[in-house]
Design a protein around this motif. Sequence first.
Motif, PDB file in Angstrom:
ATOM      1  N   GLU B  60       0.824  -1.194   0.000  1.00  9.97           N
ATOM      2  CA  GLU B  60       0.000   0.000   0.000  1.00  9.97           C
ATOM      3  C   GLU B  60       0.868   1.259   0.000  1.00  9.97           C
ATOM      4  OE1 GLU B  60      -3.993  -0.855   1.952  1.00  9.97           O
ATOM      5  OE2 GLU B  60      -2.584  -1.965   3.178  1.00  9.97           O
ATOM      6  N   TYR B 261      -0.880 -10.374   6.598  1.00  7.52           N
ATOM      7  CA  TYR B 261      -1.112  -9.165   5.820  1.00  7.52           C
ATOM      8  C   TYR B 261      -1.335  -9.511   4.344  1.00  7.52           C
ATOM      9  CZ  TYR B 261      -0.474  -4.778   3.373  1.00  7.52           C
ATOM     10  OH  TYR B 261      -0.660  -3.712   2.540  1.00  7.52           O
ATOM     11  N   LEU B 265      -4.641  -8.536   2.219  1.00  5.86           N
ATOM     12  CA  LEU B 265      -4.538  -7.760   0.988  1.00  5.86           C
ATOM     13  C   LEU B 265      -5.208  -8.499  -0.179  1.00  5.86           C
ATOM     14  CD1 LEU B 265      -3.111  -5.064   0.375  1.00  5.86           C
ATOM     15  CD2 LEU B 265      -1.182  -6.387  -0.468  1.00  5.86           C
ATOM     16  N   PRO B 281     -13.408  -6.315   6.071  1.00  7.96           N
ATOM     17  CA  PRO B 281     -12.085  -5.704   6.036  1.00  7.96           C
ATOM     18  C   PRO B 281     -11.302  -5.843   7.339  1.00  7.96           C
ATOM     19  CG  PRO B 281     -13.785  -4.031   6.235  1.00  7.96           C
ATOM     20  CD  PRO B 281     -14.486  -5.343   6.147  1.00  7.96           C
ATOM     21  N   ILE B 282      -9.970  -5.826   7.220  1.00 12.61           N
ATOM     22  CA  ILE B 282      -9.167  -5.752   8.433  1.00 12.61           C
ATOM     23  C   ILE B 282      -9.292  -4.353   8.992  1.00 12.61           C
ATOM     24  CG2 ILE B 282      -7.456  -7.554   8.101  1.00 12.61           C
ATOM     25  CD1 ILE B 282      -5.599  -5.409   6.974  1.00 12.61           C
ATOM     26  N   ARG B 283      -9.136  -4.276  10.309  1.00 11.54           N
ATOM     27  CA  ARG B 283      -9.372  -2.989  10.945  1.00 11.54           C
ATOM     28  C   ARG B 283      -8.121  -2.127  10.857  1.00 11.54           C
ATOM     29  NH1 ARG B 283      -7.582  -5.001  16.316  1.00 11.54           N
ATOM     30  NH2 ARG B 283      -6.946  -7.058  15.666  1.00 11.54           N
ATOM     31  N   GLY B 284      -8.314  -0.895  11.281  1.00  7.65           N
ATOM     32  CA  GLY B 284      -7.175  -0.019  11.511  1.00  7.65           C
ATOM     33  C   GLY B 284      -6.615   0.624  10.263  1.00  7.65           C
ATOM     34  N   GLU B 285      -5.706   1.560  10.511  1.00  7.72           N
ATOM     35  CA  GLU B 285      -5.097   2.340   9.451  1.00  7.72           C
ATOM     36  C   GLU B 285      -3.691   1.839   9.193  1.00  7.72           C
ATOM     37  OE1 GLU B 285      -5.813   6.145   8.926  1.00  7.72           O
ATOM     38  OE2 GLU B 285      -7.902   5.756   9.403  1.00  7.72           O
ATOM     39  N   ILE B 286      -3.154   2.253   8.059  1.00  6.47           N
ATOM     40  CA  ILE B 286      -1.759   1.946   7.788  1.00  6.47           C
ATOM     41  C   ILE B 286      -0.925   2.847   8.706  1.00  6.47           C
ATOM     42  CG2 ILE B 286       0.013   1.967   6.013  1.00  6.47           C
ATOM     43  CD1 ILE B 286      -2.488   1.811   4.032  1.00  6.47           C
ATOM     44  N   ARG B 301      -2.983  -4.443  13.604  1.00  4.54           N
ATOM     45  CA  ARG B 301      -4.109  -4.755  12.726  1.00  4.54           C
ATOM     46  C   ARG B 301      -4.286  -6.257  12.531  1.00  4.54           C
ATOM     47  NH1 ARG B 301      -3.175  -1.618   7.264  1.00  4.54           N
ATOM     48  NH2 ARG B 301      -5.439  -1.570   7.184  1.00  4.54           N
TER      49      ARG B 301
END
Lengths: 329, 335
Positions: B60, B261, B265, B281-286, B301
């Motif tokens: 990403e 991961y 993805l 979706p997986i939670r959280g931000e990059i 995450r």
Amino acid sequence: MTEPLLRVDGLKTHFLTRAGTVKAVDGVDLRLDRGEILGLVGESGSGKSVTGQSILGLVDPPGRVVGGRVLFRGEDLVGAGEKRLRAIRGRRIAMIFQDPMMTLNPVLSIGTQMVEAVQAHETVSRAEAWERSRRALARVGIASPDERLASYPHQFSGGMRQRVAIAIALLHSPDLIIADEPTTALDVTIQAQILFEVQKLCRETGTALIWVTHDLAVVSALADRVAVMYAGRVVETGTVAEIIGNPRHPYTRGLLESVPSRNRRGVPLRSIPGMTPSVLDLPEGCAFRPRCDRSTGACTAMPELMGDREDRAWRCWNPVGAEARGDAA
Amino acid sequence: MTTAPIIELNGLTKRFSRKLDVVERFARRLGAAIDDRAVQAVSGVDLSIAEGEVVGLVGESGCGKSTLGRMVAGILPPSAGTLRWRGRDLRELSPADRHHANLKIQMVFQDPMASLNPRLRVADIVGEAPVVHGLVPRREAEAYVAATLRQVGLDPAYLRRYPHQFSGGQRQRIGIARALAVKPDVLVCDESVAALDVSIQAQIINLFMRLRAELSLTYLFISHDLGVVEHISDRTAIMYLGRIVELAPTPELFDKPNHPYAKALLDEAPRVSVEKRRFAPIRGEIPSPLDPPSGCAFHPRCPHAMPRCSAERPALREIAPRRWSACHLNETTGP
Ligand SMILES: Nc1ncnc2c1ncn2[C@@H]1O[C@H](COP(=O)(O)OP(=O)(O)OP(=O)(O)O)[C@@H](O)[C@H]1O
Ligand SMILES: Nc1ncnc2c1ncn2[C@@H]1O[C@H](COP(=O)(O)OP(=O)(O)O)[C@@H](O)[C@H]1O
Ligand code: SF4
Ligand code: SF4
Ligand SMILES: [Mg+2]
Ligand SMILES: [Mg+2]
């Protein structure tokens, strides 16, 4: 058929420029029922954004809607006064843009902006507007909404800003949301989070959605129905299963065949030859003609809309699969 | 594999220092413990690329793909680690040999308009480097450019035109012609099809595959588009926050990803299919590379995170022949 929530008939939006008349939208027909998700797909320049702007009466000069109707709950929005349109925008129809900063004001806190957005259309107390904003943020998956309401847009990531823009669009429980490539700039995992929230919200609230995108994969995952645009026209429309499983327009088929994951690994992709035409200089008849491997003499005339149903139609004289069905022109 | 890889990276690392802003400088003068904050864009990457191989690099935005690609192409000096070209450490080469090696690795960028000088004609954009580097005598330059244009599917009649007179797809062909003009062995393609429409993207992907076969090229193919990478690469590397977290032959990785991961993805990339799907979706931000999480960078995450994951960074280990993954789960439960 009952009257749909939105019906667009023969919409034409042209830009009168020095170089000539840009027929950005030149005869678009769409219909959308309550709670339905329509994917509006096409390559860049095909007229998706201008279609969305035209529905909302947001076309900038020198652009103008020069023909057709936009029937929203039976009312024609083409020719409606600015006052009437303002009352509908934001409240009945909301817009989400690719860049959330089109919606957000950088110098105001999120809370201030959301409260203002509520009070612009309804006479409610500040406390109630604040509470509504809190709930809207929570609905799009934003944790600790109180803290977030006090924050400013620059304190958020791109994905979070887009969620806030969606939350603002939801404040008045609109009948229709028009979303113009809202996840195109976002990463896959963040896009998936937003698609998840949006899909859930439409199911729960019955809000209808037009999702504008160039990404067939997003549309096939999210939408109920698809309209494919080429050079200012909708060239094919149908359910996701019909469009992807049984495309009738050669352009739709070409697009699908160009997607790498639908081809065997490593073999050459079946690409569409040539390039996207300039809307300033379209060929006579079918605009896809110079790139089409099925074109015949008939194609120098503009193809009429043909199909099985009002919401399953294509604009092509020699549709894909016609041989097998014996319904060629 | 018995032959030496054409490119071999060992512990390749790039740090960028970010200057303090006014507030931070002021705070430091008052005694606050603030350093010039360093972004570690790429951290200790090991990767070997065999001659003729296509390695896809996905991840990403901000994960370090371009930074890694630019180091490989010799545009950006690494902060640490080594880069070997046909078995020899670049730093130990004579200036002439290093210059030669750098020419042999060329880069193709995402935005053809931004990477082409708008004031130059195609003849000069493509012809300049081979003449300057003595690969082609000046009087033969025009014929050479014409041949190169033909190679990428452009009409040599376009020689005297400027970049703005071309469509996006044609400009990308010019960018590819410019890279090919110095007869490289390796192309680093950084999002080279990302800005193109689907139908044009397919044409350029086909061009890359044809050139690979005709010229025996090796590619490092950077893209955020999993479908493109799956189609074109022999092996795929997945990056997260500056590190490779999984590396494997492409069919195996896409069929059965190992790293959580990589799984997320692949699961979340929308695909063109008639099956209705629900996103999970997986939670959280990059996370920000300014402030990477401890241990395994994915742990905030990760649905499988264990106490060990925030304390200790998992090494990239070979979990099966030619399959590499950096996850503690492989030690507790096996792949
Ligand atoms: N303000 C304007 N003046 C002149 N032409 C315009 C204007 N806005 C849009 N157009 C033209 O109208 C056509 C359709 O534009 P539109 O923005 O709707 O395309 P799109 O399909 O959304 O493209 P993209 O995916 O690149 O945003 C294009 O040819 C565009 O150049
Ligand atoms: N010149 C630079 N100065 C400071 N930080 C940089 C610079 N170039 C890249 N970075 C940072 O390094 C990280 C990786 O960047 P990049 O390799 O461009 O990511 P990608 O190409 O995967 O989007 C990002 O956090 C980016 O902000
Ligand atoms: S009308 Fe003719 S040119 Fe147009 S898409 Fe159909 S077959 Fe092709
Ligand atoms: S090391 Fe731990 S946190 Fe990282 S991916 Fe594996 S299980 Fe998840
Ligand atoms: Mg647009
Ligand atoms: Mg990049």
